[in-house]
Motif scaffolding. Structure first.
Motif, PDB file in Angstrom:
ATOM      1  N   ASN A 116       0.831  -1.208   0.000  1.00  0.00           N
ATOM      2  CA  ASN A 116       0.000   0.000   0.000  1.00  0.00           C
ATOM      3  C   ASN A 116       0.870   1.265   0.000  1.00  0.00           C
ATOM      4  OD1 ASN A 116      -2.504   1.269  -0.108  1.00  0.00           O
ATOM      5  ND2 ASN A 116      -2.617   1.507   2.115  1.00  0.00           N
ATOM      6  N   LYS A 117       1.992   1.208  -0.744  1.00  0.00           N
ATOM      7  CA  LYS A 117       2.927   2.324  -0.840  1.00  0.00           C
ATOM      8  C   LYS A 117       3.424   2.426  -2.275  1.00  0.00           C
ATOM      9  CE  LYS A 117       4.834   1.505   3.808  1.00  0.00           C
ATOM     10  NZ  LYS A 117       6.058   1.086   4.552  1.00  0.00           N
ATOM     11  N   ASN A 118       3.927   3.600  -2.643  1.00  0.00           N
ATOM     12  CA  ASN A 118       4.626   3.685  -3.920  1.00  0.00           C
ATOM     13  C   ASN A 118       6.070   3.234  -3.708  1.00  0.00           C
ATOM     14  OD1 ASN A 118       6.071   5.928  -2.847  1.00  0.00           O
ATOM     15  ND2 ASN A 118       4.525   7.354  -3.621  1.00  0.00           N
ATOM     16  N   PHE A 119       6.813   3.123  -4.794  1.00  0.00           N
ATOM     17  CA  PHE A 119       8.188   2.621  -4.725  1.00  0.00           C
ATOM     18  C   PHE A 119       9.042   3.462  -3.774  1.00  0.00           C
ATOM     19  CE2 PHE A 119      12.558   2.994  -6.443  1.00  0.00           C
ATOM     20  CZ  PHE A 119      12.974   1.682  -6.275  1.00  0.00           C
ATOM     21  N   HIS A 120       8.920   4.767  -3.877  1.00  0.00           N
ATOM     22  CA  HIS A 120       9.701   5.704  -3.062  1.00  0.00           C
ATOM     23  C   HIS A 120       9.477   5.459  -1.567  1.00  0.00           C
ATOM     24  CE1 HIS A 120      11.638   9.517  -2.051  1.00  0.00           C
ATOM     25  NE2 HIS A 120      10.584   9.824  -1.313  1.00  0.00           N
ATOM     26  N   ASN A 121       8.214   5.393  -1.155  1.00  0.00           N
ATOM     27  CA  ASN A 121       7.900   5.209   0.264  1.00  0.00           C
ATOM     28  C   ASN A 121       8.290   3.815   0.757  1.00  0.00           C
ATOM     29  OD1 ASN A 121       6.868   7.780   0.438  1.00  0.00           O
ATOM     30  ND2 ASN A 121       4.761   7.169   0.068  1.00  0.00           N
ATOM     31  N   TYR A 122       8.145   2.837  -0.119  1.00  0.00           N
ATOM     32  CA  TYR A 122       8.506   1.463   0.254  1.00  0.00           C
ATOM     33  C   TYR A 122       9.999   1.347   0.558  1.00  0.00           C
ATOM     34  CZ  TYR A 122       9.726  -3.465  -0.423  1.00  0.00           C
ATOM     35  OH  TYR A 122      10.241  -4.722  -0.274  1.00  0.00           O
TER      36      TYR A 122
END
Length: 374
Positions: free
Chosen positions: A312-318
């Motif tokens: 439930n995150k985009n690549f950046h936040n993950y």
């Protein structure tokens, strides 16, 4: 006096771009824009100093040029953000307002020199219709393109978080400020006399110069200092060929639509967890979605989908979430107490203190100091 300062700075910056090696299309657009600003500032100085009235053949040339400000800003923004206009016909459409104004100036150029001087000295007497239309087109065009540029930049800022793990140097905040500044100039044109507008344009040139020098790649060829956008990564993310995980997990009929079955999602996620746990690729500060997808031998769109659906995150936040977890683990080890917080953060993949602090508080609700003191 300020006109002269603006003129020299604009010409100086134009020369820097002219001698720059490996000029991009964005560089060429910025060069044209700076030349346009230089010409407009010179013409304004000629008008204020009375030079125009001694050489009336030049009168009227500047009437069409202001409408190009917004167009060139927009074309520069879309080049910087990797959204190049491929069809020449579409580019031509952006210059239609300036062509219309050029046609409307024909009656003025048919006047004698004495008549031209009288029109200028009497605030456009006899051409009030043109002054109104020109002012309307210039202001509407300038504001519209400034807003349009901001929309493109905001979209870009959202897109890069799906591709880059570190985005601090790719957000183009200076370009957003430039777009806002350009819009402010046209708002000033609505309420103040022309000299105020041209003074604001001179300040805009100063802004371009100051932030341009800080953004080294704009005026100098320096691959190590590239701070705007890794265009190749964006293009590759769009064009990279698809690779199947397995014939079962990615059905042929769904593949064309980038569809994944639950098996496919689980398989990709398991592979992702495995390489992150064993190889800790998140410690690479320049890690991108495309690079990680190549490591996993999957399409970047599939990998992005998996991260979004499961984490439930985009690549950046993950990736930055993994970096924070690793930081807490390393910072909690007694023998690492001798190192500074930021040095440990850099070892975990962060490349700026501000990004580290932002994501640490986002994940823990506390600053690093408060977290370890609690």
């Amino acid at each position: 006096m300020f006109f002269i300062i603006g003129i020299f700075i604009a010409i100086f910056l134009s020369l820097l771009l002219l001698v720059k090696a490996k000029k991009t299309r964005a560089d060429k657009i910025l060069f044209i824009w700076l030349i346009l600003i230089s010409v407009l500032q010179i013409f304004r100085y000629f008008y204020v100093s009375g030079y125009f009235f001694d050489h009336p053949n030049w009168l009227g040339i500047e009437l069409v040029l202001p409408v190009l400000h917004g167009v060139l800003l927009y074309l520069y923004v879309i080049e910087i953000t990797g959204n190049t206009i491929k069809k020449k016909g579409n580019v031509f459409l952006h210059f239609v307002p300036s062509i219309i104004l050029l046609v409307l100036t024909i009656p003025f150029f048919q006047l004698t020199n004495e008549q031209k001087i009288l029109v200028y000295q009497n605030n456009g007497e006899g051409f009030e219709w043109f002054v109104f239309i020109e002012g309307l087109i210039v202001v509407i065009s300038g504001l519209a393109y400034s807003i349009w540029s901001l929309i493109v930049i905001n979209k870009h800022q959202k897109n890069i978080e799906d591709i880059f793990s570190n985005t601090e140097k790719k957000k183009l905040q200076w370009l957003k400020t430039l777009s806002i500044g350009n819009g402010v100039i046209f708002i000033l044109a609505l309420f103040f006399e022309t000299n105020v507008t041209y003074t604001a344009i001179a300040f805009l040139v100063l802004f371009i110069g100051f932030f341009g020098i800080n953004q080294l790649n704009i005026f100098y060829s320096n691959k190590d200092a590239l701070e705007t956008l890794d265009r190749e990564q964006l293009i590759e993310n769009k064009k990279v060929n698809s690779n199947k995980i397995s014939k079962k997990s990615v059905p042929k009929e769904k593949y064309a639509k980038s569809g994944l079955t639950k098996e496919g999602v689980s398989e990709i996620y398991a592979a992702l967890k495995d390489v992150m746990d064993k190889k800790a690729y998140y410690k690479n500060p320049e890690l991108t979605l495309v690079e990680l997808a190549k490591i996993l031998n999957v399409h970047p769109n599939y990998l992005s989908q998996v991260i979004n659906e499961i984490e439930n995150k985009n690549f950046h936040n993950y990736i930055n979430g993994l970096r924070i977890k690793e930081f807490i683990k390393l910072a909690s080890i007694e023998e690492n107490k001798k190192y500074t917080i930021i040095s440990i953060a850099y070892d975990c993949g962060f490349n700026t203190k501000s990004t580290f602090n932002k994501y640490f508080k986002l994940q823990t609700g506390k600053t690093p100091t408060d977290f370890f003191n609690s």
